[in-house]
Scaffold this motif. Structure first.
Motif, mmCIF file in Angstrom:
data_model
loop_
_atom_site.group_PDB
_atom_site.id
_atom_site.type_symbol
_atom_site.label_atom_id
_atom_site.label_comp_id
_atom_site.label_asym_id
_atom_site.label_seq_id
_atom_site.Cartn_x
_atom_site.Cartn_y
_atom_site.Cartn_z
ATOM 1 N N THR A 170 28.305 82.091 170.322
ATOM 2 C CA THR A 170 26.997 81.877 169.454
ATOM 3 C C THR A 170 26.242 80.769 169.605
ATOM 4 O OG1 THR A 170 27.987 83.866 168.045
ATOM 5 C CG2 THR A 170 26.235 82.634 167.122
ATOM 6 N N ARG A 171 27.197 79.689 169.443
ATOM 7 C CA ARG A 171 26.598 78.373 169.462
ATOM 8 C C ARG A 171 25.487 77.830 170.505
ATOM 9 N NH1 ARG A 171 31.045 73.889 167.800
ATOM 10 N NH2 ARG A 171 29.418 72.754 168.300
ATOM 11 N N SER A 172 26.074 78.514 171.660
ATOM 12 C CA SER A 172 25.310 78.290 172.969
ATOM 13 C C SER A 172 24.337 79.452 173.340
ATOM 14 C CB SER A 172 26.236 78.329 174.020
ATOM 15 O OG SER A 172 27.187 77.005 173.792
ATOM 16 N N SER A 173 24.727 80.566 172.675
ATOM 17 C CA SER A 173 23.633 81.743 172.720
ATOM 18 C C SER A 173 23.496 82.164 174.193
ATOM 19 C CB SER A 173 22.374 81.546 172.034
ATOM 20 O OG SER A 173 21.481 80.661 172.861
ATOM 21 N N GLY A 174 22.724 83.167 174.405
ATOM 22 C CA GLY A 174 22.317 83.809 175.807
ATOM 23 C C GLY A 174 23.628 84.264 176.548
ATOM 24 N N VAL A 175 23.523 83.833 177.805
ATOM 25 C CA VAL A 175 24.640 84.237 178.686
ATOM 26 C C VAL A 175 25.935 83.507 178.242
ATOM 27 C CG1 VAL A 175 23.094 84.402 180.760
ATOM 28 C CG2 VAL A 175 24.001 82.155 180.419
ATOM 29 N N ALA A 176 26.013 82.486 177.743
ATOM 30 C CA ALA A 176 27.153 81.758 176.923
ATOM 31 C C ALA A 176 28.095 82.574 176.227
ATOM 32 C CB ALA A 176 26.923 80.557 176.315
ATOM 33 N N LEU A 177 27.496 83.723 175.637
ATOM 34 C CA LEU A 177 28.320 84.928 175.080
ATOM 35 C C LEU A 177 29.172 85.527 176.114
ATOM 36 C CD1 LEU A 177 25.681 86.438 172.510
ATOM 37 C CD2 LEU A 177 27.866 85.191 171.949
ATOM 38 N N GLY A 178 28.557 85.753 177.121
ATOM 39 C CA GLY A 178 29.400 86.448 178.031
ATOM 40 C C GLY A 178 30.782 85.591 178.847
ATOM 41 N N LEU A 179 30.263 84.291 178.849
ATOM 42 C CA LEU A 179 31.033 83.415 179.499
ATOM 43 C C LEU A 179 32.177 82.962 178.755
ATOM 44 C CD1 LEU A 179 28.485 80.728 180.907
ATOM 45 C CD2 LEU A 179 29.924 82.011 182.352
ATOM 46 N N TRP A 180 31.862 82.761 177.431
ATOM 47 C CA TRP A 180 33.165 82.511 176.532
ATOM 48 C C TRP A 180 33.947 84.024 176.336
ATOM 49 C CZ3 TRP A 180 35.032 78.231 175.906
ATOM 50 C CH2 TRP A 180 34.329 76.937 175.843
ATOM 51 N N GLY A 181 33.191 85.154 176.176
ATOM 52 C CA GLY A 181 34.218 86.172 176.196
ATOM 53 C C GLY A 181 35.027 86.416 177.523
ATOM 54 N N GLY A 182 34.580 86.264 178.620
ATOM 55 C CA GLY A 182 35.380 86.163 179.869
ATOM 56 C C GLY A 182 36.598 85.243 179.795
ATOM 57 N N ALA A 183 36.088 83.762 179.374
ATOM 58 C CA ALA A 183 37.152 82.762 179.326
ATOM 59 C C ALA A 183 38.317 83.351 178.273
ATOM 60 C CB ALA A 183 36.485 81.648 178.452
ATOM 61 N N GLY A 184 37.997 84.112 177.015
ATOM 62 C CA GLY A 184 38.854 84.695 176.037
ATOM 63 C C GLY A 184 39.806 85.647 176.547
ATOM 64 N N VAL A 185 39.290 86.338 177.779
ATOM 65 C CA VAL A 185 40.142 87.351 178.336
ATOM 66 C C VAL A 185 41.071 86.515 179.020
ATOM 67 C CG1 VAL A 185 40.236 89.201 180.098
ATOM 68 C CG2 VAL A 185 38.411 88.999 178.184
ATOM 69 N N ALA A 186 40.706 85.697 179.917
ATOM 70 C CA ALA A 186 41.796 84.634 180.637
ATOM 71 C C ALA A 186 42.790 84.142 179.709
ATOM 72 C CB ALA A 186 40.942 83.607 181.457
ATOM 73 N N VAL A 187 42.602 83.663 178.668
ATOM 74 C CA VAL A 187 43.371 83.054 177.525
ATOM 75 C C VAL A 187 44.449 84.228 177.356
ATOM 76 C CG1 VAL A 187 44.020 82.223 175.471
ATOM 77 C CG2 VAL A 187 41.838 81.468 176.759
ATOM 78 N N LEU A 188 43.845 85.346 176.780
ATOM 79 C CA LEU A 188 44.868 86.529 176.313
ATOM 80 C C LEU A 188 45.635 86.964 177.513
ATOM 81 C CD1 LEU A 188 42.642 88.874 174.227
ATOM 82 C CD2 LEU A 188 43.902 86.924 173.430
ATOM 83 N N VAL A 189 45.379 86.868 178.784
ATOM 84 C CA VAL A 189 46.133 87.298 179.784
ATOM 85 C C VAL A 189 46.857 86.204 180.165
ATOM 86 C CG1 VAL A 189 45.953 87.886 182.310
ATOM 87 C CG2 VAL A 189 44.561 88.901 180.604
ATOM 88 N N PHE A 190 46.349 85.036 180.597
ATOM 89 C CA PHE A 190 47.380 84.064 181.304
ATOM 90 C C PHE A 190 48.589 83.358 179.981
ATOM 91 C CE2 PHE A 190 43.950 84.103 184.433
ATOM 92 C CZ PHE A 190 44.650 84.247 185.476
ATOM 93 N N VAL A 191 47.869 83.145 178.921
ATOM 94 C CA VAL A 191 48.427 82.645 177.814
ATOM 95 C C VAL A 191 49.480 83.277 177.003
ATOM 96 C CG1 VAL A 191 48.634 81.146 175.747
ATOM 97 C CG2 VAL A 191 46.880 80.586 177.688
ATOM 98 N N PHE A 192 48.991 84.636 176.736
ATOM 99 C CA PHE A 192 49.554 85.555 175.934
ATOM 100 C C PHE A 192 50.369 86.640 176.677
ATOM 101 C CE2 PHE A 192 46.717 83.488 173.018
ATOM 102 C CZ PHE A 192 47.487 83.140 171.866
ATOM 103 N N GLY A 193 50.070 86.772 177.835
ATOM 104 C CA GLY A 193 50.516 87.842 178.768
ATOM 105 C C GLY A 193 50.045 89.294 178.499
#
Length: 447
Positions: A21-44
């Motif tokens: 939200t702070r960056s807006s635009g395509v950053a919403l998608g970028l951070w969403g995808g990064a969050g998926v990576a954290v849930l998968v790689f860090v939390f399994g």
């Protein structure tokens, strides 16, 4: 330990939304995808399902609507809308928002409002109506219009979530709740908004400017010429696009005329995609726009940004919800069942923070469905909560409305919520949510 993990993962989800939200635009998608990576790689956790169906609908609709815009279709629609508004200038606080709403429903975008803003401002002032009234409600009305449009990105996201089992709640089921709820909300809100602010004759700021000759007196101003011009090609493009929208509605109403897949009527997801591809092709054949200019169209650019944001955030929320369905049902289910307005508040708040209806849909609607809210009730509240994107004066149409109001009655404020759109936003949200909830219970159906 399990509770700690759920909380930590929720922090990741919320953190990704805030950073996007702070960056807006395509950053919403970028951070969403990064969050998926954290849930998968860090939390399994196992990665959830990307919103493929919703994305494909968005892409096909954006393509067809961009073809229409390039051919001049939106310009033609704007000129038609301006004539309708000009026909009843004294009732402009009701007519202008309704026309803006209905044309946004048909076009699937609120961009149609921008060229209308100077016309609404000038017509209202010339007829002695404070311009901030019709301008503010017209802007907010286009926000909830996307919950009623068969060809909006928000509707694409919603249909992809509710069309599947066990809900089997299709697009027409949604629209038969959201459309009348939005219209009721706009009509009721117009009575409130028409009393906001001082009358022109009693406003010292406006009267001082008139006395100094900086502003003509009401009745002396002339109706501004539209900056857009209607063309035959534009008319044809708009009519072809609207026929495509009508075809989607007809197929939604009549399951019996749909092609069959494995002995069952085809789902609306695939039909919408095919109809929009066909619509774009017909516009290309009939109007011959220069397709190389498609990426330059505002509808195309905004649509692509929405698609990327939708992809990342929807994938993130699906990953989290799939991993913790039982926790959500047990922890949130009782709350939303006892107080369904909590769901509406959630959609409203996400709209405020992201100014994106499709983002709010993909973030909150899956939680509401998982928690057990009936799709009819959920749809009704979902539509009204879309008004939240205008609670803060950060949207382009709000800024444009204030700039086009030469009387100065439409203000952006200095304290975030002291602007001309704040009260219309809250009033339209409350009236539409209430009407939608009632309609959702009475006619909404669903499990």
């Amino acid at each position: 330990m399990d509770t700690v993990i759920v909380v930590l993962e929720l922090v990741v989800v919320l953190g990704a939304i805030v950073l996007g939200t702070r960056s807006s635009g395509v950053a919403l998608g970028l951070w969403g995808g990064a969050g998926v990576a954290v849930l998968v790689f860090v939390f399994g956790e196992e990665p959830g399902s990307p919103p493929v169906d919703a994305l494909l609908i968005v892409l096909t609709v954006v393509l067809a609507s961009s073809m229409m815009q390039l051919a001049g279709g939106i310009d033609w629609l704007v000129t038609v809308a301006a004539k309708i508004i000009a026909a009843r200038p004294r009732q402009i606080t009701l007519i202008a928002p309704l026309v803006s709403f209905l044309f946004s429903v048909g076009a699937g975008t609120s961009n149609i409002l921008y060229p209308l803003l100077p016309v609404i401002s000038d017509l209202s002032y010339r007829n002695g109506v404070r311009p901030s009234r019709p301008l503010s409600l017209s802007v907010v009305a286009t926000g909830i219009a996307l919950a009623c449009s068969p060809v909006s990105a928000a509707m694409a996201a919603m249909v992809a979530l509710t069309e599947v089992a066990p809900y089997n709640y299709e697009m027409f089921d949604i629209i038969k709740v959201t459309l009348p709820a939005a219209i009721i909300g706009i009509v009721l809100s117009s009575f409130v908004v028409n009393r906001l602010g001082k009358e022109i004759a009693e406003d010292p700021e406006i009267q001082a400017r008139i006395s100094k000759g900086e502003l003509p007196a009401p009745g002396m101003a002339g109706v501004k010429e539209l900056e857009v011009k209607a063309t035959v090609a534009g008319r044809n493009a708009a009519l072809i696009f609207l026929l495509g929208v009508a075809a989607i509605v007809v197929f939604g109403l009549a399951k019996g005329i749909r092609p069959e897949v494995d002995g069952e009527p085809m789902g609306m997801t695939s039909l919408i995609q095919m109809i929009m591809f066909l619509t774009g092709s017909l516009i290309l054949l009939a109007c011959k726009p220069k397709v190389a200019a498609i990426p330059e169209q505002t509808v195309f650019r905004a649509g692509m940004v929405s698609a990327i944001a939708l992809f990342g955030l929807a994938w993130l929320t699906n990953t989290f919800i799939t991993a913790h369905t039982d926790d959500i049902v047990n922890g949130i289910g009782d709350i939303v069942q006892d107080a369904p307005w909590v769901f509406a508040l959630g959609v409203f708040v996400v709209c405020v923070l992201t100014t994106s209806q499709s983002t709010a849909t993909q973030t909150i609607v899956p939680i509401g469905l998982t928690a057990g809210i009936a799709p009819g009730l959920l749809s009704g509240m979902w539509a009204g909560a879309f008004a939240g994107i205008y609670l803060l004066p950060t949207n382009g149409s709000q800024i444009a409305a204030a700039n086009f109001d030469e009387s100065g009655s439409t203000k952006l404020g200095t304290k975030l919520v002291d602007h001309s759109f704040a009260i219309p936003t809250v009033v339209l949200a409350l009236t539409s949510i209430a009407a939608g909830a009632l309609l959702g219970i009475v006619v909404g159906g669903g499990v």
